[in-house]
Design a protein around this motif. Structure first.
Motif, short mmCIF file in Angstrom:
data_model
loop_
_atom_site.label_atom_id
_atom_site.label_comp_id
_atom_site.label_asym_id
_atom_site.label_seq_id
_atom_site.Cartn_x
_atom_site.Cartn_y
_atom_site.Cartn_z
N CYS A 1 0.83 -1.21 0.00
CA CYS A 1 0.00 0.00 0.00
C CYS A 1 0.86 1.26 0.00
N ILE A 2 1.97 1.24 0.72
CA ILE A 2 2.85 2.41 0.74
C ILE A 2 3.47 2.64 -0.64
N LEU A 3 3.91 1.56 -1.26
CA LEU A 3 4.55 1.71 -2.57
C LEU A 3 3.56 2.14 -3.65
N LYS A 4 2.32 1.67 -3.56
CA LYS A 4 1.33 1.99 -4.58
C LYS A 4 0.54 3.27 -4.27
N GLY A 5 0.70 3.81 -3.07
CA GLY A 5 -0.03 5.02 -2.71
C GLY A 5 -1.48 4.78 -2.35
N VAL A 6 -1.81 3.62 -1.81
CA VAL A 6 -3.17 3.28 -1.39
C VAL A 6 -3.26 3.51 0.12
N TYR A 7 -4.32 4.17 0.56
CA TYR A 7 -4.47 4.48 1.99
C TYR A 7 -5.92 4.26 2.40
N PRO A 8 -6.17 4.08 3.71
CA PRO A 8 -7.55 3.86 4.17
C PRO A 8 -8.45 5.04 3.88
N ARG A 9 -9.74 4.76 3.80
CA ARG A 9 -10.75 5.78 3.51
C ARG A 9 -11.76 5.85 4.64
N GLU A 10 -12.38 7.02 4.76
CA GLU A 10 -13.43 7.23 5.76
C GLU A 10 -14.77 7.36 5.05
N PRO A 11 -15.70 6.43 5.27
CA PRO A 11 -16.99 6.50 4.57
C PRO A 11 -17.90 7.55 5.18
N LEU B 1 7.79 16.63 -9.50
CA LEU B 1 8.30 17.81 -8.81
C LEU B 1 7.32 18.31 -7.75
N LYS B 2 6.02 18.19 -8.03
CA LYS B 2 5.02 18.63 -7.06
C LYS B 2 5.04 17.80 -5.78
N ASP B 3 5.45 16.53 -5.90
CA ASP B 3 5.46 15.64 -4.75
C ASP B 3 6.86 15.45 -4.19
N LEU B 4 7.74 16.42 -4.42
CA LEU B 4 9.14 16.28 -4.02
C LEU B 4 9.41 16.77 -2.60
N ASP B 5 8.48 17.46 -1.97
CA ASP B 5 8.72 18.04 -0.64
C ASP B 5 8.97 16.96 0.41
N ASP B 6 8.01 16.04 0.55
CA ASP B 6 8.15 14.97 1.55
C ASP B 6 9.33 14.06 1.21
N CYS B 7 9.55 13.83 -0.05
CA CYS B 7 10.66 12.98 -0.48
C CYS B 7 12.00 13.53 0.00
N LEU B 8 12.25 14.81 -0.25
CA LEU B 8 13.52 15.41 0.15
C LEU B 8 13.67 15.49 1.66
N THR B 9 12.60 15.84 2.36
CA THR B 9 12.67 15.96 3.82
C THR B 9 13.03 14.62 4.45
N LEU B 10 12.41 13.53 3.99
CA LEU B 10 12.68 12.21 4.56
C LEU B 10 14.07 11.72 4.19
N LEU B 11 14.51 11.95 2.97
CA LEU B 11 15.84 11.49 2.57
C LEU B 11 16.95 12.27 3.26
N PHE B 12 16.75 13.57 3.48
CA PHE B 12 17.74 14.34 4.23
C PHE B 12 17.82 13.85 5.68
N LEU B 13 16.68 13.43 6.24
CA LEU B 13 16.68 12.89 7.60
C LEU B 13 17.44 11.56 7.64
N LYS C 1 10.58 0.95 10.51
CA LYS C 1 10.31 0.01 9.43
C LYS C 1 9.40 0.64 8.38
N VAL C 2 8.34 1.34 8.84
CA VAL C 2 7.44 2.01 7.91
C VAL C 2 8.16 3.14 7.18
N MET C 3 8.97 3.91 7.92
CA MET C 3 9.72 4.99 7.29
C MET C 3 10.70 4.46 6.26
N SER C 4 11.28 3.30 6.55
CA SER C 4 12.23 2.72 5.61
C SER C 4 11.56 2.30 4.30
N ILE C 5 10.28 1.89 4.38
CA ILE C 5 9.55 1.54 3.16
C ILE C 5 9.34 2.78 2.30
N PHE C 6 8.98 3.90 2.93
CA PHE C 6 8.85 5.15 2.18
C PHE C 6 10.17 5.54 1.53
#
Length: 634
Positions: free
Chosen positions: A36-46, A129-141, A218-223
């Motif tokens: 789910c993390i790799l495919k971008g699938v997340y829980p939903r609220e009905p 490029l629009k989704d690069l914010d979280d990517c860079l922050t986590l990789l710098f960490l 472990k979850v952060m490592s998957i991201f």
């Protein structure tokens, strides 16, 4: 036609629980979370949880049934199943000590390919490029982490190399726009292909082990596993857009981990900063001019001199000046100053930077170089100083970038109390509390003046004395003018009396009634003149002002009554929205009040500390003078 049964249509068929999804995909919980993390699938609220859960009132984790059907066709599912088969067979070989077969199986270890997922989630380069914010922050960490149980050293090394490559692109393209120092780290914002990318570089501290309950590595490592592939593709595209060789080739002694480097975290970080001060190779073998070519605005001339075109031209001119803000300046960083953010900032705006080569590697010139214009120091004093350079604190670099100009260095000298470091990521026209320093940046006439010392209070007292003297002089002038007016009035009234007596003696033929009417008219004229003079006197006289006291209780009561009237006028179906707006307004007012209170407290404490320091200095001076007098008497 058969009538559908309950929960066979509608919202009940649109959602699926996590347990049902696991049974459908035949995966374990860890593999399902990873997928789910790799495919971008997340829980939903009905909207209606009871309907979605087919009448059950328990709170379950729900997913869209369409997303789960989408995961059924993913090739990674087969790879995850191969992992399970590999674990069983390798465990069996290890149990029976069949090491020959175990070695063969390890050579055939299944690997996950994530290239198609990156292309699937980001169809265009702008989407990435629009989704690069979280990517860079986590990789710098993760680039600052040592080797942990769930974070191998190879992963942190890959994060470090990818982040260095991205910072080199920012330096080469001069796309950095905003910087800010925070408790979390250093905020950076770059403009890449028209998209604003913001990330955080954390402060470097020695790593402190965290318990598993606090952080789930472990979850952060998957991201991180997905983001490394994504940033690798992004860097490749960005480098080729600037005709730079990718991957960049660094000297052999850089980014090469050995036993000594892995033991010493300071040298591990030092290699990363050294690589940032290294020029990259170009594929076209031509060093192009660093200045950005002028933007061709001829295509926009159809609209004439509209406000939008004028604003775009001004913004383009500001950006062109900002790109060469530090051009021609040479900086030297002292050993106590954090080097990584300063190297990125200075090189991104055309400056040159170096440090002490005896402590850190990668220096380009020494401290005794006479061409150095600024030395960045974060200590109160230095033993040796050069006249040809300015000794400034690190905040000067950040403030110059945010204000897009070279600021005066007198407020950033050694030992000086620095001005407030304002964030460039806030809206200047927001409705919340705005500090007076930020107001002064946009409108210098709004600078607030506060009495910060005894000298200022003495100056205020002297100014008040001057005002009282001026007021006394003005009263004296008004008094003299009033005396002149009264003297003229008396003279004018006496002359009228003489004329009246002469006219009475000469004109004895008038009747008595006519004479009485003339006397009444003259008395009325005199009364009108006296009234006019009294009015002029009152206008010229100085009157003490009256203080208008505001009854806060009545004002608050009027506001409450107005609020109640507004609440009564709201329709019943809009009352919840109205209450939400009121709560948000109250929260903003409370936050603004707290910030103003905090500001008053800080200013009061600073004022008291300054007064106390002045008193102590005066006492010390008086004691020294008394001691000198005693010595002179002896």
């Amino acid at each position: 036609m058969r009538r559908p049964k309950k929960y066979e249509a509608g919202e009940a068929t649109q959602y699926i629980s996590r347990r049902a999804a696991l049974r459908k995909l035949q995966l374990s919980l860890n593999d399902f979370r990873r997928l789910c993390i790799l495919k971008g699938v997340y829980p939903r609220e009905p909207k209606h949880r009871r309907r979605a859960q087919k009448g059950s009132s328990d709170i379950k984790i729900l997913y869209h049934a369409k997303d789960i059907r989408f995961l059924l066709h993913e090739p990674i599912v087969w790879t995850l199943r191969d992992y399970k088969i590999f674990a069983k067979k390798s465990g069996r070989d290890r149990a029976i000590k069949d090491f020959r077969n175990l070695k063969r199986r390890l050579a055939m270890f299944p690997e996950i390919k994530l290239d198609h997922i990156v292309k699937e989630r980001y169809p265009t380069f702008i989407d990435a490029l629009k989704d690069l914010d979280d990517c860079l922050t986590l990789l710098f960490l993760f680039s600052t982490f040592p080797s942990l149980h769930l974070i191998p050293r190879e992963q942190s090394n890959l994060c470090r190399r990818l982040t260095i490559e991205f910072l080199h692109y920012v330096i080469a393209s001069k796309s950095l726009r905003k910087v800010f120092i925070s408790i979390k780290g250093y905020y950076f914002q770059a403009e890449i292909k028209g998209q604003k990318v913001t990330w955080i570089v954390p402060h470097y501290y020695p790593f402190k082990p965290q318990s598993r309950q606090e952080v789930d590595f472990k979850v952060m490592s998957i991201f991180v596993e997905f983001y490394t592939i994504m940033l690798g593709f992004t860097n490749f595209r960005l480098y080729h857009g600037l005709n730079l060789a990718y991957p960049p080739q660094f000297p052999s002694n850089m980014l090469q981990d050995n036993a000594d480097t892995l033991k010493d975290e300071s040298s591990f970080v030092s290699d990363r900063i050294t690589a940032l001060n290294f020029e990259l190779l170009r594929t076209d073998k031509v060093q192009e001019d660093e200045e950005e070519p002028d933007i061709d605005m001829e295509l926009l001339e159809q609209d004439g001199d509209s406000k939008r075109i004028i604003k775009m031209k001004q913004e383009a001119q500001e950006v062109s000046r900002l790109r060469n803000l530090f051009k021609g300046l040479k900086f030297f960083i002292n050993r106590e100053v954090p080097r990584e953010p300063l190297v990125v900032i200075i090189r991104s705006f055309g400056g040159k930077v170096s440090w002490d080569s005896s402590v850190f590697s990668g220096a380009t010139y020494d401290e005794n170089d006479e061409t150095i214009t600024h030395q960045i120091v974060d200590r109160p004093s230095l033993s040796t100083q050069y006249i040809s350079r300015d000794y400034i604190q690190p905040q000067w670099i950040f403030d110059c970038v945010n204000q897009r100009q070279l600021l005066p260095t007198n407020k950033y000298f050694l030992g000086e109390s620095l001005p407030p470091h304002l964030s460039p990521f806030v809206d200047a026209k927001r409705d919340t509390y705005i500090p007076p320093e930020e107001k002064a940046l946009h409108d210098p006439s709004l600078i607030e003046t506060h009495a910060q010392s005894d000298d200022e209070s003495e100056d205020d007292a002297a100014a008040e004395d001057e005002d009282t003297v001026e007021q006394e002089l003005l009263d004296a002038q008004l008094q003299r003018a009033y005396q002149q007016e009264t003297a003229e009035y008396k003279k004018y009234g006496g002359a009228d009396g003489v004329n009246e007596d002469e006219e009475d003696s000469d004109e004895e033929d008038f009747d008595g009634d006519e004479q009485e009417s003339d006397d009444d008219d003259e008395e009325e004229e005199l009364d009108e003149k006296e009234k006019r003079l009294l009015e002029e006197k009152q206008k010229m006289s100085v009157q003490s002002g009256k203080v208008h006291k505001v009854n806060k209780r009545q004002v608050h009561k009027a506001e409450v009554d107005e609020h109640r009237l507004q609440a009564r006028m709201v329709k019943p179906r809009h009352r919840n929205l109205f209450r939400k707006l009121i709560r948000e307004k109250q929260a903003k007012e409370k936050e603004e009040w707290l910030l103003r209170k905090k500001r008053r407290t800080i200013e009061t404490d600073a004022k008291e500390a300054k007064k106390l320091a002045k008193r102590e200095a005066r006492k010390a001076a008086a004691a020294a003078a008394a001691a000198a007098a005693q010595l002179g008497a002896k």
